[in-house]
Design a protein around this motif. Structure first.
Motif, short mmCIF file in Angstrom:
data_model
loop_
_atom_site.label_atom_id
_atom_site.label_comp_id
_atom_site.label_asym_id
_atom_site.label_seq_id
_atom_site.Cartn_x
_atom_site.Cartn_y
_atom_site.Cartn_z
N TYR A 84 -1.75 -3.68 -5.05
CA TYR A 84 -0.45 -3.11 -5.40
C TYR A 84 -0.56 -1.65 -5.79
N ASN A 85 -1.60 -1.32 -6.58
CA ASN A 85 -1.80 0.04 -7.05
C ASN A 85 -3.06 0.63 -6.43
N THR A 86 -3.06 1.91 -6.24
CA THR A 86 -4.21 2.58 -5.64
C THR A 86 -5.43 2.54 -6.54
N THR A 87 -5.20 2.46 -7.84
CA THR A 87 -6.33 2.45 -8.78
C THR A 87 -6.97 1.07 -8.90
N ASP A 88 -6.38 0.06 -8.32
CA ASP A 88 -6.95 -1.28 -8.41
C ASP A 88 -8.25 -1.36 -7.60
N ARG B 214 -13.08 1.70 -5.91
CA ARG B 214 -12.11 1.12 -4.99
C ARG B 214 -12.58 -0.20 -4.39
#
Length: 501
Positions: free
Chosen positions: A50-54, A182
Protein backbone atom coordinates in the motif's frame (compact mmCIF):
# COMPACT_ATOMS: atom_id res chain seq x y z
CA UNK A 1 -48.02 -21.67 -34.21
CA UNK A 2 -44.48 -20.63 -35.23
CA UNK A 3 -43.93 -19.23 -31.77
CA UNK A 4 -44.98 -22.49 -30.21
CA UNK A 5 -42.43 -24.28 -32.32
CA UNK A 6 -39.61 -21.88 -31.30
CA UNK A 7 -40.26 -22.08 -27.58
CA UNK A 8 -38.74 -25.56 -27.03
CA UNK A 9 -35.65 -24.60 -29.03
CA UNK A 10 -35.14 -21.40 -27.02
CA UNK A 11 -35.69 -23.28 -23.78
CA UNK A 12 -33.01 -25.88 -24.75
CA UNK A 13 -30.57 -23.15 -25.71
CA UNK A 14 -31.07 -21.42 -22.36
CA UNK A 15 -30.45 -24.69 -20.51
CA UNK A 16 -27.25 -25.35 -22.48
CA UNK A 17 -26.03 -21.80 -21.84
CA UNK A 18 -26.68 -22.06 -18.11
CA UNK A 19 -24.88 -25.42 -18.00
CA UNK A 20 -21.83 -24.04 -19.78
CA UNK A 21 -21.72 -20.96 -17.56
CA UNK A 22 -21.92 -23.20 -14.51
CA UNK A 23 -18.80 -25.12 -15.61
CA UNK A 24 -16.78 -22.09 -16.65
CA UNK A 25 -17.60 -20.02 -13.58
CA UNK A 26 -16.84 -22.44 -10.76
CA UNK A 27 -15.84 -20.99 -7.43
CA UNK A 28 -12.16 -21.67 -8.09
CA UNK A 29 -12.22 -20.14 -11.55
CA UNK A 30 -14.23 -17.18 -10.37
CA UNK A 31 -11.69 -16.67 -7.61
CA UNK A 32 -8.72 -16.89 -10.00
CA UNK A 33 -10.43 -14.48 -12.39
CA UNK A 34 -11.13 -12.14 -9.50
CA UNK A 35 -7.52 -12.22 -8.29
CA UNK A 36 -5.98 -11.76 -11.72
CA UNK A 37 -8.37 -8.90 -12.48
CA UNK A 38 -6.72 -6.95 -9.68
CA UNK A 39 -3.37 -7.27 -11.45
CA UNK A 40 -5.00 -6.34 -14.74
CA UNK A 41 -6.04 -3.06 -13.17
CA UNK A 42 -2.81 -2.18 -11.31
CA UNK A 43 -0.26 -4.14 -13.38
CA UNK A 44 2.40 -6.65 -12.31
CA UNK A 45 5.21 -4.10 -12.20
CA UNK A 46 5.94 -2.78 -8.73
CA UNK A 47 5.82 -4.27 -5.28
CA UNK A 48 2.41 -5.32 -3.95
CA UNK A 49 2.29 -2.86 -1.03
CA UNK A 50 0.00 0.00 0.00
CA UNK A 51 2.79 2.40 0.94
CA UNK A 52 6.15 2.88 -0.72
CA UNK A 53 7.94 2.67 2.61
CA UNK A 54 6.56 -0.81 3.32
CA UNK A 55 8.97 -3.72 3.15
CA UNK A 56 8.24 -6.99 1.39
CA UNK A 57 9.84 -9.90 3.20
CA UNK A 58 10.69 -12.83 0.96
CA UNK A 59 11.69 -16.15 2.47
CA UNK A 60 13.98 -18.09 0.20
CA UNK A 61 15.22 -21.65 0.42
CA UNK A 62 17.27 -23.98 -1.74
CA UNK A 63 16.65 -27.71 -2.07
CA UNK A 64 19.49 -29.61 -3.72
CA UNK A 65 18.40 -32.43 -6.00
CA UNK A 66 21.63 -33.40 -7.76
CA UNK A 67 25.16 -32.21 -8.46
CA UNK A 68 25.29 -32.52 -12.21
CA UNK A 69 28.88 -31.46 -12.84
CA UNK A 70 31.85 -29.66 -11.37
CA UNK A 71 33.95 -28.49 -14.26
CA UNK A 72 37.46 -28.04 -12.83
CA UNK A 73 38.87 -26.63 -16.05
CA UNK A 74 36.24 -23.87 -16.40
CA UNK A 75 35.57 -23.74 -12.63
CA UNK A 76 31.79 -23.98 -12.97
CA UNK A 77 29.39 -25.89 -10.69
CA UNK A 78 26.20 -27.18 -12.28
CA UNK A 79 23.38 -28.18 -9.90
CA UNK A 80 19.76 -29.27 -10.17
CA UNK A 81 17.79 -27.48 -7.44
CA UNK A 82 14.35 -26.41 -6.34
CA UNK A 83 14.10 -22.72 -5.49
CA UNK A 84 11.54 -21.97 -2.77
CA UNK A 85 9.98 -18.51 -2.55
CA UNK A 86 7.39 -17.35 -0.02
CA UNK A 87 6.01 -13.82 0.42
CA UNK A 88 2.76 -12.02 1.11
CA UNK A 89 0.82 -10.24 -1.66
CA UNK A 90 -2.00 -7.86 -0.65
CA UNK A 91 -3.56 -8.14 -4.11
CA UNK A 92 -4.11 -11.86 -3.70
CA UNK A 93 -6.28 -11.87 -0.54
CA UNK A 94 -9.89 -13.03 -0.37
CA UNK A 95 -12.57 -14.22 1.99
CA UNK A 96 -12.99 -18.00 1.63
CA UNK A 97 -16.71 -17.72 2.54
CA UNK A 98 -17.35 -15.68 -0.60
CA UNK A 99 -16.02 -18.52 -2.77
CA UNK A 100 -17.53 -21.61 -1.12
CA UNK A 101 -14.63 -22.06 1.27
CA UNK A 102 -11.81 -22.17 -1.32
CA UNK A 103 -8.57 -21.52 0.60
CA UNK A 104 -5.88 -22.18 -2.03
CA UNK A 105 -5.63 -21.58 -5.75
CA UNK A 106 -2.88 -21.98 -8.38
CA UNK A 107 -2.11 -19.08 -10.63
CA UNK A 108 0.55 -18.63 -13.34
CA UNK A 109 3.64 -16.98 -11.89
CA UNK A 110 4.06 -14.89 -15.03
CA UNK A 111 0.73 -13.07 -14.34
CA UNK A 112 1.58 -11.90 -10.83
CA UNK A 113 4.47 -10.05 -9.18
CA UNK A 114 7.49 -12.20 -8.33
CA UNK A 115 10.64 -11.10 -6.48
CA UNK A 116 13.76 -10.50 -8.56
CA UNK A 117 15.99 -12.77 -6.47
CA UNK A 118 18.78 -14.07 -8.66
CA UNK A 119 22.03 -15.99 -8.33
CA UNK A 120 24.81 -13.43 -8.04
CA UNK A 121 27.74 -15.64 -9.04
CA UNK A 122 26.07 -17.16 -12.07
CA UNK A 123 28.16 -18.54 -14.93
CA UNK A 124 25.48 -19.22 -17.50
CA UNK A 125 24.74 -17.98 -20.99
CA UNK A 126 21.03 -18.85 -20.76
CA UNK A 127 18.50 -16.07 -20.29
CA UNK A 128 16.24 -18.11 -17.98
CA UNK A 129 17.33 -20.43 -15.19
CA UNK A 130 13.94 -21.47 -13.82
CA UNK A 131 11.45 -23.84 -15.37
CA UNK A 132 7.78 -22.91 -15.67
CA UNK A 133 5.87 -23.51 -12.44
CA UNK A 134 2.60 -22.16 -11.02
CA UNK A 135 2.41 -20.36 -7.70
CA UNK A 136 0.20 -21.57 -4.83
CA UNK A 137 -1.78 -18.67 -3.29
CA UNK A 138 -3.47 -18.81 0.11
CA UNK A 139 -6.51 -16.75 1.15
CA UNK A 140 -4.36 -14.56 3.43
CA UNK A 141 -2.18 -13.48 0.47
CA UNK A 142 0.72 -15.89 1.14
CA UNK A 143 2.35 -16.97 -2.12
CA UNK A 144 4.43 -20.15 -2.34
CA UNK A 145 6.44 -20.56 -5.54
CA UNK A 146 8.76 -23.53 -6.01
CA UNK A 147 10.18 -23.52 -9.54
CA UNK A 148 12.79 -26.19 -10.50
CA UNK A 149 16.02 -24.75 -11.84
CA UNK A 150 19.45 -25.69 -13.11
CA UNK A 151 22.05 -23.28 -11.77
CA UNK A 152 25.55 -22.81 -13.13
CA UNK A 153 27.65 -20.94 -10.59
CA UNK A 154 31.30 -20.01 -10.40
CA UNK A 155 33.44 -22.05 -8.04
CA UNK A 156 37.07 -21.49 -7.16
CA UNK A 157 38.93 -24.79 -7.49
CA UNK A 158 41.89 -25.72 -5.28
CA UNK A 159 43.72 -28.68 -6.82
CA UNK A 160 46.64 -28.92 -4.40
CA UNK A 161 45.61 -32.38 -3.20
CA UNK A 162 44.10 -33.61 -6.48
CA UNK A 163 42.60 -36.24 -6.75
CA UNK A 164 42.06 -36.40 -2.97
CA UNK A 165 40.82 -32.81 -2.86
CA UNK A 166 37.86 -31.13 -1.19
CA UNK A 167 36.11 -28.22 -2.89
CA UNK A 168 33.82 -25.57 -1.41
CA UNK A 169 31.43 -23.80 -3.76
CA UNK A 170 29.18 -20.91 -2.79
CA UNK A 171 25.80 -19.86 -4.21
CA UNK A 172 24.83 -16.30 -3.36
CA UNK A 173 21.20 -15.17 -3.78
CA UNK A 174 19.70 -11.73 -3.38
CA UNK A 175 17.54 -9.07 -4.96
CA UNK A 176 19.09 -7.56 -8.05
CA UNK A 177 17.36 -4.14 -7.87
CA UNK A 178 15.81 -3.68 -4.40
CA UNK A 179 17.65 -2.78 -1.23
CA UNK A 180 16.89 -4.17 2.20
CA UNK A 181 14.41 -1.43 3.08
CA UNK A 182 12.18 -2.39 0.17
CA UNK A 183 12.76 -6.12 -0.12
CA UNK A 184 14.18 -8.15 2.71
CA UNK A 185 15.27 -11.75 2.30
CA UNK A 186 15.37 -14.49 4.90
CA UNK A 187 15.58 -18.30 5.11
CA UNK A 188 12.62 -20.43 4.12
CA UNK A 189 11.16 -22.25 7.17
CA UNK A 190 14.13 -20.85 9.13
CA UNK A 191 16.33 -23.58 7.66
CA UNK A 192 19.83 -22.07 7.51
CA UNK A 193 21.17 -24.74 5.19
CA UNK A 194 20.58 -26.37 1.85
CA UNK A 195 17.74 -28.89 2.02
CA UNK A 196 19.10 -32.32 1.03
CA UNK A 197 16.07 -34.49 1.79
CA UNK A 198 15.57 -35.21 -1.92
CA UNK A 199 19.28 -35.23 -2.82
CA UNK A 200 20.51 -37.87 -5.28
CA UNK A 201 24.15 -38.78 -4.45
CA UNK A 202 26.73 -38.12 -7.14
CA UNK A 203 29.09 -40.75 -8.50
CA UNK A 204 32.05 -38.35 -8.45
CA UNK A 205 31.46 -36.06 -5.48
CA UNK A 206 30.46 -36.72 -1.88
CA UNK A 207 28.53 -33.96 -0.11
CA UNK A 208 30.01 -33.38 3.35
CA UNK A 209 28.62 -29.95 4.35
CA UNK A 210 25.82 -27.62 3.20
CA UNK A 211 25.45 -24.60 5.53
CA UNK A 212 23.75 -21.29 4.77
CA UNK A 213 24.31 -17.78 6.07
CA UNK A 214 22.62 -14.40 5.74
CA UNK A 215 24.89 -11.48 4.96
CA UNK A 216 24.16 -7.76 4.87
CA UNK A 217 26.41 -5.53 2.81
CA UNK A 218 26.75 -1.75 2.98
CA UNK A 219 28.31 0.30 0.21
CA UNK A 220 29.88 3.79 0.41
CA UNK A 221 27.46 5.17 -2.14
CA UNK A 222 24.29 4.26 -0.28
CA UNK A 223 22.96 4.03 3.27
CA UNK A 224 20.57 1.20 2.50
CA UNK A 225 21.54 -2.36 3.39
CA UNK A 226 21.74 -5.05 0.76
CA UNK A 227 21.00 -8.48 2.26
CA UNK A 228 21.78 -11.80 0.61
CA UNK A 229 21.70 -15.51 1.41
CA UNK A 230 24.89 -17.49 0.81
CA UNK A 231 24.74 -21.28 0.61
CA UNK A 232 27.95 -23.30 0.77
CA UNK A 233 28.39 -26.75 -0.70
CA UNK A 234 31.48 -28.60 0.51
CA UNK A 235 32.16 -31.70 -1.53
CA UNK A 236 34.89 -34.32 -1.53
CA UNK A 237 36.06 -36.07 -4.68
CA UNK A 238 35.54 -39.82 -4.89
CA UNK A 239 39.03 -40.83 -6.02
CA UNK A 240 38.41 -44.50 -6.84
CA UNK A 241 38.55 -43.80 -10.58
CA UNK A 242 41.78 -41.76 -10.36
CA UNK A 243 43.44 -44.35 -8.14
CA UNK A 244 43.61 -46.76 -11.07
CA UNK A 245 44.32 -44.41 -13.97
CA UNK A 246 46.62 -41.86 -12.30
CA UNK A 247 47.86 -42.67 -8.80
CA UNK A 248 48.68 -46.37 -9.19
CA UNK A 249 50.54 -45.93 -12.54
CA UNK A 250 52.53 -43.05 -11.04
CA UNK A 251 53.55 -45.12 -8.02
CA UNK A 252 54.42 -48.14 -10.16
CA UNK A 253 56.50 -46.07 -12.59
CA UNK A 254 58.29 -44.37 -9.71
CA UNK A 255 59.08 -47.78 -8.24
CA UNK A 256 60.15 -49.10 -11.63
CA UNK A 257 62.61 -46.25 -11.97
CA UNK A 258 64.55 -47.69 -9.04
CA UNK A 259 65.47 -50.65 -11.25
CA UNK A 260 67.47 -48.30 -13.46
CA UNK A 261 69.93 -47.67 -10.64
CA UNK A 262 70.81 -51.37 -10.56
CA UNK A 263 72.05 -51.33 -14.15
CA UNK A 264 75.58 -50.10 -14.99
CA UNK A 265 75.80 -46.71 -16.72
CA UNK A 266 77.42 -48.13 -19.85
CA UNK A 267 74.59 -50.64 -20.38
CA UNK A 268 72.28 -49.80 -23.36
CA UNK A 269 69.37 -51.42 -21.52
CA UNK A 270 69.57 -48.69 -18.88
CA UNK A 271 68.99 -45.96 -21.44
CA UNK A 272 66.17 -47.85 -23.17
CA UNK A 273 64.35 -48.50 -19.90
CA UNK A 274 64.85 -44.92 -18.76
CA UNK A 275 63.52 -43.46 -22.00
CA UNK A 276 60.43 -45.68 -21.87
CA UNK A 277 59.70 -44.61 -18.31
CA UNK A 278 60.31 -40.99 -19.33
CA UNK A 279 57.65 -41.27 -22.07
CA UNK A 280 55.23 -42.96 -19.64
CA UNK A 281 55.67 -40.10 -17.16
CA UNK A 282 55.03 -37.63 -19.96
CA UNK A 283 51.73 -39.36 -20.79
CA UNK A 284 50.72 -39.18 -17.12
CA UNK A 285 51.58 -35.49 -17.07
CA UNK A 286 49.35 -34.89 -20.10
CA UNK A 287 46.52 -36.77 -18.42
CA UNK A 288 46.97 -34.69 -15.29
CA UNK A 289 47.02 -31.45 -17.29
CA UNK A 290 43.77 -32.45 -18.99
CA UNK A 291 42.06 -33.08 -15.64
CA UNK A 292 43.05 -29.85 -13.91
CA UNK A 293 42.13 -26.24 -14.67
CA UNK A 294 44.87 -24.43 -16.60
CA UNK A 295 44.37 -21.14 -14.72
CA UNK A 296 44.63 -22.66 -11.25
CA UNK A 297 46.64 -20.76 -8.67
CA UNK A 298 47.88 -23.89 -6.94
CA UNK A 299 49.77 -26.83 -8.41
CA UNK A 300 48.72 -30.40 -7.54
CA UNK A 301 51.19 -32.31 -5.40
CA UNK A 302 51.04 -35.25 -7.75
CA UNK A 303 52.14 -32.91 -10.55
CA UNK A 304 55.10 -31.80 -8.46
CA UNK A 305 55.89 -35.45 -7.82
CA UNK A 306 55.86 -36.23 -11.55
CA UNK A 307 57.99 -33.16 -12.27
CA UNK A 308 60.59 -34.14 -9.66
CA UNK A 309 60.58 -37.66 -11.07
CA UNK A 310 61.08 -36.08 -14.51
CA UNK A 311 64.06 -34.09 -13.27
CA UNK A 312 65.74 -36.97 -11.48
CA UNK A 313 65.08 -39.28 -14.40
CA UNK A 314 66.55 -36.69 -16.75
CA UNK A 315 69.72 -36.51 -14.66
CA UNK A 316 69.83 -40.27 -14.54
CA UNK A 317 69.51 -40.49 -18.32
CA UNK A 318 72.13 -37.77 -18.67
CA UNK A 319 74.51 -39.94 -16.62
CA UNK A 320 74.46 -42.55 -19.39
CA UNK A 321 74.28 -40.25 -22.42
CA UNK A 322 77.33 -39.15 -24.46
CA UNK A 323 78.40 -35.61 -23.61
CA UNK A 324 77.65 -34.36 -27.11
CA UNK A 325 73.92 -35.11 -26.67
CA UNK A 326 73.28 -32.39 -24.09
CA UNK A 327 73.86 -28.68 -23.93
CA UNK A 328 72.71 -27.87 -20.38
CA UNK A 329 75.81 -26.91 -18.34
CA UNK A 330 74.55 -28.46 -15.10
CA UNK A 331 73.73 -31.77 -16.74
CA UNK A 332 76.99 -31.82 -18.71
CA UNK A 333 78.89 -31.96 -15.41
CA UNK A 334 76.90 -35.01 -14.42
CA UNK A 335 76.98 -36.91 -17.69
CA UNK A 336 80.77 -36.58 -18.03
CA UNK A 337 81.56 -38.06 -14.63
CA UNK A 338 81.60 -41.66 -15.69
CA UNK A 339 83.79 -40.99 -18.75
CA UNK A 340 85.84 -38.21 -17.20
CA UNK A 341 88.98 -40.32 -16.82
CA UNK A 342 89.59 -40.42 -20.57
CA UNK A 343 90.44 -36.72 -20.49
CA UNK A 344 93.42 -37.18 -18.10
CA UNK A 345 92.02 -34.65 -15.63
CA UNK A 346 92.10 -35.74 -12.03
CA UNK A 347 89.21 -35.40 -9.59
CA UNK A 348 89.41 -32.04 -7.78
CA UNK A 349 90.24 -32.28 -4.11
CA UNK A 350 86.99 -30.61 -2.99
CA UNK A 351 84.92 -32.93 -5.17
CA UNK A 352 86.82 -35.96 -3.91
CA UNK A 353 86.43 -34.79 -0.33
CA UNK A 354 82.64 -34.40 -0.76
CA UNK A 355 81.82 -37.52 -2.74
CA UNK A 356 84.56 -40.03 -1.92
CA UNK A 357 85.47 -39.12 1.63
CA UNK A 358 82.03 -37.84 2.69
CA UNK A 359 78.99 -39.14 0.82
CA UNK A 360 80.50 -42.52 0.03
CA UNK A 361 81.01 -43.28 3.71
CA UNK A 362 77.62 -41.87 4.70
CA UNK A 363 75.85 -44.05 2.12
CA UNK A 364 77.83 -47.14 3.15
CA UNK A 365 79.72 -47.49 -0.14
CA UNK A 366 82.84 -49.06 1.35
CA UNK A 367 83.06 -51.47 -1.57
CA UNK A 368 83.60 -48.53 -3.89
CA UNK A 369 86.38 -47.19 -1.70
CA UNK A 370 88.07 -50.59 -1.58
CA UNK A 371 88.24 -50.65 -5.36
CA UNK A 372 90.51 -47.61 -5.49
CA UNK A 373 93.81 -48.56 -7.18
CA UNK A 374 97.01 -48.39 -5.12
CA UNK A 375 99.25 -45.42 -5.51
CA UNK A 376 101.56 -45.83 -8.50
CA UNK A 377 105.30 -45.50 -7.70
CA UNK A 378 107.21 -44.29 -10.72
CA UNK A 379 110.47 -46.00 -11.65
CA UNK A 380 113.53 -43.71 -11.46
CA UNK A 381 114.55 -44.68 -14.96
CA UNK A 382 111.23 -43.31 -16.27
CA UNK A 383 112.16 -39.84 -15.08
CA UNK A 384 115.01 -39.58 -17.56
CA UNK A 385 112.55 -39.27 -20.40
CA UNK A 386 111.86 -35.84 -21.72
CA UNK A 387 108.08 -36.31 -21.76
CA UNK A 388 106.09 -34.71 -18.94
CA UNK A 389 104.02 -36.79 -16.55
CA UNK A 390 100.51 -35.98 -15.37
CA UNK A 391 101.68 -36.30 -11.77
CA UNK A 392 104.02 -33.33 -12.18
CA UNK A 393 101.06 -31.02 -12.58
CA UNK A 394 99.61 -31.96 -9.21
CA UNK A 395 102.66 -32.77 -7.09
CA UNK A 396 106.31 -32.07 -6.61
CA UNK A 397 108.67 -33.24 -9.30
CA UNK A 398 110.91 -36.10 -8.31
CA UNK A 399 114.66 -35.68 -8.57
CA UNK A 400 116.02 -37.30 -11.68
CA UNK A 401 118.58 -40.09 -11.19
CA UNK A 402 121.04 -40.22 -14.03
CA UNK A 403 122.35 -43.68 -14.92
CA UNK A 404 126.23 -43.84 -15.43
CA UNK A 405 127.49 -44.64 -18.86
CA UNK A 406 129.49 -47.82 -19.28
CA UNK A 407 132.81 -47.48 -21.19
CA UNK A 408 133.02 -50.91 -22.81
CA UNK A 409 135.83 -49.95 -25.19
CA UNK A 410 138.05 -48.89 -22.26
CA UNK A 411 137.33 -51.81 -20.02
CA UNK A 412 140.31 -54.23 -19.64
CA UNK A 413 140.03 -57.35 -17.48
CA UNK A 414 142.92 -57.69 -14.96
CA UNK A 415 145.60 -60.28 -15.56
CA UNK A 416 147.72 -61.76 -12.70
CA UNK A 417 151.45 -62.04 -13.44
CA UNK A 418 153.38 -64.75 -11.40
CA UNK A 419 156.82 -63.82 -12.54
CA UNK A 420 159.37 -63.33 -9.82
CA UNK A 421 157.00 -64.95 -7.28
CA UNK A 422 154.97 -61.72 -6.85
CA UNK A 423 151.69 -61.24 -8.59
CA UNK A 424 151.11 -57.98 -10.47
CA UNK A 425 148.25 -56.50 -12.42
CA UNK A 426 148.60 -55.63 -16.00
CA UNK A 427 146.33 -54.80 -18.82
CA UNK A 428 146.22 -57.19 -21.70
CA UNK A 429 145.44 -55.51 -24.98
CA UNK A 430 141.84 -56.11 -26.25
CA UNK A 431 141.24 -57.77 -29.56
CA UNK A 432 137.97 -55.77 -30.27
CA UNK A 433 137.97 -52.98 -32.76
CA UNK A 434 136.67 -49.48 -31.87
CA UNK A 435 133.91 -49.75 -34.50
CA UNK A 436 132.51 -52.89 -32.92
CA UNK A 437 132.53 -51.28 -29.45
CA UNK A 438 130.62 -48.27 -30.73
CA UNK A 439 127.93 -50.54 -32.23
CA UNK A 440 127.46 -52.33 -28.92
CA UNK A 441 127.22 -49.02 -27.09
CA UNK A 442 124.61 -47.78 -29.56
CA UNK A 443 122.53 -50.93 -29.12
CA UNK A 444 122.64 -50.59 -25.38
CA UNK A 445 121.47 -46.97 -25.64
CA UNK A 446 118.57 -48.05 -27.83
CA UNK A 447 117.62 -50.76 -25.33
CA UNK A 448 117.72 -48.24 -22.50
CA UNK A 449 115.59 -45.80 -24.50
CA UNK A 450 113.02 -48.50 -25.23
CA UNK A 451 112.94 -49.53 -21.60
CA UNK A 452 112.32 -45.94 -20.52
CA UNK A 453 109.55 -45.55 -23.09
CA UNK A 454 107.93 -48.79 -21.99
CA UNK A 455 108.11 -47.87 -18.33
CA UNK A 456 106.66 -44.41 -19.10
CA UNK A 457 103.79 -46.01 -20.97
CA UNK A 458 103.11 -48.34 -18.06
CA UNK A 459 103.17 -45.42 -15.67
CA UNK A 460 100.90 -43.36 -17.95
CA UNK A 461 98.50 -46.27 -18.27
CA UNK A 462 98.41 -46.86 -14.53
CA UNK A 463 97.93 -43.17 -13.85
CA UNK A 464 95.14 -42.89 -16.41
CA UNK A 465 93.48 -46.01 -14.99
CA UNK A 466 93.65 -44.50 -11.53
CA UNK A 467 92.10 -41.22 -12.73
CA UNK A 468 89.35 -43.04 -14.63
CA UNK A 469 88.56 -45.18 -11.60
CA UNK A 470 88.38 -42.12 -9.36
CA UNK A 471 85.83 -40.52 -11.69
CA UNK A 472 83.89 -43.77 -11.84
CA UNK A 473 83.80 -43.84 -8.05
CA UNK A 474 82.42 -40.28 -8.06
CA UNK A 475 79.84 -41.31 -10.68
CA UNK A 476 78.78 -44.33 -8.62
CA UNK A 477 78.45 -42.19 -5.50
CA UNK A 478 76.35 -39.69 -7.45
CA UNK A 479 74.25 -42.53 -8.84
CA UNK A 480 73.68 -43.81 -5.30
CA UNK A 481 72.80 -40.26 -4.23
CA UNK A 482 70.16 -40.13 -6.99
CA UNK A 483 68.85 -43.44 -5.73
CA UNK A 484 68.32 -42.12 -2.21
CA UNK A 485 66.84 -38.90 -3.58
CA UNK A 486 64.38 -40.85 -5.67
CA UNK A 487 63.38 -43.10 -2.78
CA UNK A 488 62.91 -40.03 -0.59
CA UNK A 489 60.76 -38.42 -3.28
CA UNK A 490 58.47 -41.45 -3.43
CA UNK A 491 58.16 -41.65 0.36
CA UNK A 492 57.45 -37.92 0.73
CA UNK A 493 54.91 -38.06 -2.11
CA UNK A 494 53.05 -40.96 -0.58
CA UNK A 495 53.11 -39.37 2.86
CA UNK A 496 51.85 -36.06 1.47
CA UNK A 497 49.17 -37.20 -0.97
CA UNK A 498 47.67 -40.35 0.49
CA UNK A 499 46.75 -39.00 3.97
CA UNK A 500 44.07 -36.98 2.14
CA UNK A 501 42.51 -40.19 0.82
Amino acid sequence: MALSLLMPALLGLMIITLFIDGIAMSDEKRLIKHLLSNYERVGIVGRPVYNTTDTVTVRYGLALIQILDLDEKNQVLTTNVWSRYQWNDILLKWNPQDFSGVNHVRVPAALIWTPDIVLYNYADTRLKEHREAMAVVSHDGTVLWIPPAIFKSTCSIDITHFPFDEQECTMKFGSWTYDGFRLDIDFFDNLQAVDVNDYVPSNEWKLIANPGKKNTAYYPCCEEPYPDLTFRLRVKRIAAFYNYILILPCVLLSSLTLVIFWLPPESPAKMMLGMNIFVAFFVLLLLLADSTPPAAVSIPLIGINIFVAFFLLLLLLADMTPPAASSVPLIVIVINLYFRGDKKSRVPKWLKRIFVDGLARIMCMTEALDEQPPRVERHPMAETSGSASPHRKHGKEKKKIKCPKLEYNKFQPPVIDYRDGAPSRSQIPTDRSPLHSQAIESDIKDIKRMLRTYINRLNEKDSQAKIAKEWRIVARVLDRLFFFMYVSTIIVSLATIFPKA
